[in-house]
Design an enzyme around this catalytic site. Structure first.
Site, PDB file in Angstrom:
ATOM      1  N   ASP A 130       0.847  -1.195   0.000  1.00 30.26           N
ATOM      2  CA  ASP A 130       0.000   0.000   0.000  1.00 30.26           C
ATOM      3  C   ASP A 130       0.886   1.250   0.000  1.00 30.26           C
ATOM      4  O   ASP A 130       2.100   1.143   0.165  1.00 30.26           O
ATOM      5  CB  ASP A 130      -0.883  -0.064   1.262  1.00 30.26           C
ATOM      6  N   GLU A 148       2.333   4.767  -4.208  1.00 26.63           N
ATOM      7  CA  GLU A 148       2.245   5.662  -5.401  1.00 26.63           C
ATOM      8  C   GLU A 148       3.594   6.339  -5.686  1.00 26.63           C
ATOM      9  O   GLU A 148       3.862   6.551  -6.854  1.00 26.63           O
ATOM     10  CB  GLU A 148       1.150   6.709  -5.175  1.00 26.63           C
ATOM     11  N   ASP A 192      -9.126   3.670  -1.797  1.00 23.73           N
ATOM     12  CA  ASP A 192     -10.023   4.125  -0.728  1.00 23.73           C
ATOM     13  C   ASP A 192     -11.334   4.672  -1.276  1.00 23.73           C
ATOM     14  O   ASP A 192     -11.556   5.886  -1.338  1.00 23.73           O
ATOM     15  CB  ASP A 192      -9.308   5.168   0.127  1.00 23.73           C
TER      16      ASP A 192
HETATM   17  C1  GLC Z   1      -4.580   3.202   2.975  1.00 22.04           C
HETATM   18  C2  GLC Z   1      -5.142   1.999   2.248  1.00 22.04           C
HETATM   19  C3  GLC Z   1      -6.190   1.336   3.107  1.00 22.04           C
HETATM   20  C4  GLC Z   1      -5.567   0.957   4.455  1.00 22.04           C
HETATM   21  C5  GLC Z   1      -5.003   2.185   5.138  1.00 22.04           C
HETATM   22  C6  GLC Z   1      -4.249   1.833   6.412  1.00 22.04           C
HETATM   23  O1  GLC Z   1      -5.541   4.167   3.080  1.00 22.04           O
HETATM   24  O2  GLC Z   1      -5.670   2.366   1.012  1.00 22.04           O
HETATM   25  O3  GLC Z   1      -6.703   0.214   2.447  1.00 22.04           O
HETATM   26  O4  GLC Z   1      -6.525   0.368   5.262  1.00 22.04           O
HETATM   27  O5  GLC Z   1      -4.097   2.854   4.276  1.00 22.04           O
HETATM   28  O6  GLC Z   1      -3.192   0.977   6.141  1.00 22.04           O
END
Ligand code: GLC
Length: 833
Positions: free
Chosen positions: A431, A434, A520
């Protein structure tokens, strides 16, 4: 959301701020646009020509395969090393080009007649298919231009009035088709993105164009392989052309003509031949997955698993989000919350659950943290322009970031997965790649979604696999290279297991390494509807293993919204409920008893159809076809499919029409022309080319089987580990002839590449079903029954291999005839009405 924003706004060092602001200024520096000019010299080579233009630019026009043309233009006149993060490295044959020159033109043709016509004055390219039809051509009024100051380069392609466009990876609309919009590729962390926001997390500069001409659908594809910030104006500024450009680098693009038939299927085949296909996922990754930010401590995780089994809702995977770690330090555990992870994981495994862990790129700057120390000692972190270690703030506080474009850093980072694999962790979720970083409290925030300081400074340095460059150039591949580090290390560390990687950010070709989820999203009916088109566009961008957070990440779905979302997603490739920290519980059993029953039924349906879903994934590995498909992919000559944005196909044989509108219990469904369809629940027949109003009570997903298809199903199991013990049932959609096949293997490992698989071919014709099997898969499952769907009258004598079958069960209400098979190896069933 608020909680999150405040966390993200926590202060970062001011120095970083100041440098970043200064660095942003030159982006809008003076422009010096120049036309590419006329062709000055032509050099022939085996697969095409190299041209020198009067502007000094150099162009190579070559065939990549018989029906794929590559154009590469270097404004500087010097080609760089021919290297691409998108293109799969494998041996490729040189494709011979036949070159003919006249004073005005240079013509290239491949063996099957695909032709490129290059005009000399000015330099213009037109691609023609094997039938001589123009596929796509440069716009005479807007030749290629480049900017000698900034390095930007742009081109324009003429567009046919009724052409529609799809793909471009992960795009949040506003509409399913991309027409009249301008899109940008710049991977961005866009929490709670609204419909139409662009760019978001992924950069895949490939689209499919489709138009109907003389009663036939004609497709082509275009892929701009440029990792800098790029844009795709799909007729927004000027409806007569596509305007496409990059902030720097070569103009390097491919046109996929789709061969003589110009079929979407051929375009995807050739695009994924270039950028690779997703490997077969482990079977468990097709199961129901449950996530939340975050399940902790250990007792809570155990409780989630227990509740699924108690409520008899099938599930295969539980996710641990960032709170399992010690202060968000990746590759550590918070031992007060998880004292014995290996024990927890093996206990869950005994209950049929796998565990997936989130792993973010930010490494906490902490001299006592082994990963930081070792990364620093090895020189693995991204550097600033001045050569210092780049620091920015994410969950753990101030972090350094591995340079995933450096093969040494990929190996180094990848090596830490060993610990988690030894603990029994089954998959990894990358995650914030980007990369996304937090803004400080003092940062002025005119645009929270696209604030330029939400990532690294543009002049940060990357090793880029031997072609060093700036973050401006490599930003868009950072996430994909992180997913690659994860995938490749998992392959290395566990050679017998299929890795499972999930990534938020990516670039073209990401499908070789990872599944993708749409970040998200929001718990709203509009986002539910949006998820369908987003996943469809990702699928036709070459990425088959895709999903959206079921129920919406941000906010709280009503029980009805959650139930409908679960249905809409139940046959989507990657099926996971996930929600943010501050939301109410999002488990399928947390919406009251009535909804628990509804949601159970939905998830049971997915498990019943897993043998089919797995077959469709296997098809992807062979052909590049998406798993979740837009109707036009199979029916390009039916223009009604071009706008069908709330229905989808799974493979070729299932049509799904989810309810995406609140408080409705029926919906209109369009049946594409060329096939007839049977309602999965009632067996009722609908002719292709018609619409019908379909009943959709709360506990039912409108689902249809293509007449002539034979679909493998299984009894409900609680997790995929139980599958191989259960017998299969084939659902035969009678009422027309057709041949289908289904694929089986061990669902894990790589023995299938050495022949351990089985393909069963089912030929359905009036009154008869014939089965033939090929392959050496030893543990293939017995075939227990065939369920004929669409049977209107009770049968006379049904025979299996000539012998009468005892008591075939006919149910007139659901138009079903169930034939139990006496032996696993039955080859023919006859006497079906
Ligand atoms: C980011 C991710 C989400 C995750 C959060 C905490 O927002 O997109 O899926 O739960 O971070 O790690």
């Amino acid at each position: 959301m608020n909680e999150r924003l405040t966390r993200r706004e926590r202060s970062a060092p001011r120095l970083f701020l100041l440098t970043a602001v200064l660095l942003l200024v030159p982006a809008s520096a003076s422009a010096a646009w120049r036309e590419a000019g006329d062709v000055r010299t032509v050099t022939r080579q085996a697969d095409g020509v190299v041209l020198l233009l009067t502007s000094g630019a150099r162009v190579a026009v070559t065939f990549r395969d018989l029906e794929t043309v590559r154009v590469r233009l270097a404004p500087s006149g010097r080609f760089e090393r021919d290297f691409s993060y998108a293109v799969e490295s494998k041996d490729r044959k040189t494709v011979a080009a036949n070159v003919a020159e006249t004073p005005d033109e240079i013509r290239l043709s491949s063996l099957n007649g695909t032709t490129v016509v290059i005009k000399r004055r000015p330099f213009l390219v037109a691609v023609k298919d094997a039938e001589g039809r123009t596929v796509v051509e440069d716009d005479l009024a807007h030749p290629v231009v480049f900017d000698t100051e900034t390095g930007a380069v742009e081109m324009s392609k003429r567009r046919a009035e009724w052409e529609t466009y799809y793909g471009l990876g992960e795009k949040a609309g506003p509409t399913f088709y991309l027409n009249s919009q301008r899109f940008v590729m710049w991977n961005t962390d866009t929490y709670g993105y609204p419909r139409g926001l662009d760019p978001i997390y992924q950069s895949i500069g490939f689209f499919v164009a489709l138009r109907r001409e003389q009663g036939r659908g004609l497709a082509y594809g275009l892929f701009l392989d440029n990792t800098s910030r790029t844009f795709f104006d799909m007729g927004k500024t000027d409806p007569s052309r596509l305007h496409i450009g990059a902030a720097g680098g070569e103009l390097n693009y491919y046109v996929f003509t789709g061969g003589r038939e110009r079929a979407p299927r051929a375009v995807l085949r050739d695009y994924t031949d270039l950028t690779g296909r997703a490997p077969l996922p482990p079977l468990w990754a097709l199961g129901n997955q449950q996530s939340r930010w975050s399940y902790f401590p250990e007792a809570r995780v155990r409780e989630i698993a227990r509740r699924f089994r108690e409520t008899r809702i099938p599930a295969d995977v539980i996710y641990l989000d960032i709170d399992y770690m010690d202060g968000f330090r990746v590759f550590t555990w918070d031992r007060s919350r998880f004292p014995d992870p290996a024990r927890l994981i093996s206990d869950l495994r005994a209950e049929g659950f796998r565990v997936v862990l989130i792993i973010d790129p930010g490494i906490k700057v902490d001299p006592n943290y082994h990963v930081y120390k070792e990364g620093q000692a090895g020189g693995h972190f991204v550097k600033t322009a001045a050569g210092a270690e780049l620091h920015a703030t994410v969950w753990p506080g101030v972090c350094a970031f591995p340079d995933f474009t450096d093969p040494k850093a990929r190996d180094w980072f990848g090596s830490y997965y060993r610990q988690h694999l030894d603990e029994g962790v089954a998959g990894f979720w990358n995650d914030m790649n980007e990369p996304g970083v937090f803004l400080s409290e003092e940062t002025p925030k005119p645009d929270l979604y696209h604030h330029p300081m939400k990532t690294f400074p543009l002049d940060a340095r990357h090793a880029a696999d031997g072609q060093p460059g700036t973050h401006a150039r490599y930003h868009n591949v950072y996430g994909m290279q992180m997913a690659r580090a994860t995938f490749e290390s998992n392959r290395r560390l566990r050679p017998g297991a299929r890795p499972f990687v999930l990534t938020r950010a990516g670039y073209a070709g990401v499908q070789r390494y990872s599944a993708v989820w749409t970040g998200d999203n929001v718990a709203s009916w509009d986002h539910l509807r949006l998820s369908v088109t987003m996943l469809l566009n990702l699928g036709v961008s070459g990425v088959p293993m895709v999903g959206a957070d079921v129920g919406g990440f941000s906010g709280n779905p009503s029980p009805e919204l959650y139930a409908r979302w679960l249905q809409a997603a139940a046959l989507s490739p990657f099926f996971r409920s996930h929600s943010e920290q501050v939301s109410k519980p999002h488990e399928p059993y947390s919406f009251g008893d009535e909804f628990t029953a509804v949601n159970r039924r939905t998830i049971e349906m997915r498990y019943r159809l897993l043998p089919y879903l797995y077959t469709v994934f296997h098809e992807h590995t062979k052909t590049g076809a998406p798993v979740m498909r837009p109707l036009w992919f199979e029916y390009p000559s039916d223009e009604r499919t071009y706008m069908a944005d709330d229905q989808y196909l799974v493979g070729r044989d299932l049509l799904v029409a989810p309810v995406v509108v609140e408080a409705t219990t029926k919906r209109r469904v369009y049946f594409p022309r060329g096939d007839a369809w049977l309602d999965w629940w009632t067996g009722r027949r609908y002719e292709g080319g018609t619409d019908a109003e379909i009943e959709a009570p709360l506990d039912r997903l409108p689902l249809f089987a293509r007449v002539g298809a034979v679909i493998p199903t299984q009894p409900v199991v609680q997790h995929t580990g139980e599958m191989l013990k259960t017998p299969l049932t084939l659902v035969a959609a009678r009422g027309g002839a057709g041949t289908s096949s289904f694929y089986e293997d061990a669902g894990e490992g790589y023995e299938h590449l050495r022949g351990a698989s089985r393909t069963t071919t089912a030929a359905l014709e009036p009154g008869r079903l014939r089965l033939t099997r090929a392959g050496a898969y030893a543990v293939s499952r017995p075939l227990a029954a065939v369920e004929f769907l669409g049977v209107e009258t009770a049968p006379g004598e049904v025979r299996a291999d000539g012998r009468p079958v005892a008591n075939p069960a006919f149910d007139a209400a659901s138009r079903r005839l169930v034939v139990q098979l006496p032996a696993a190896a039955v080859g023919e069933i006859t006497g079906v009405p």
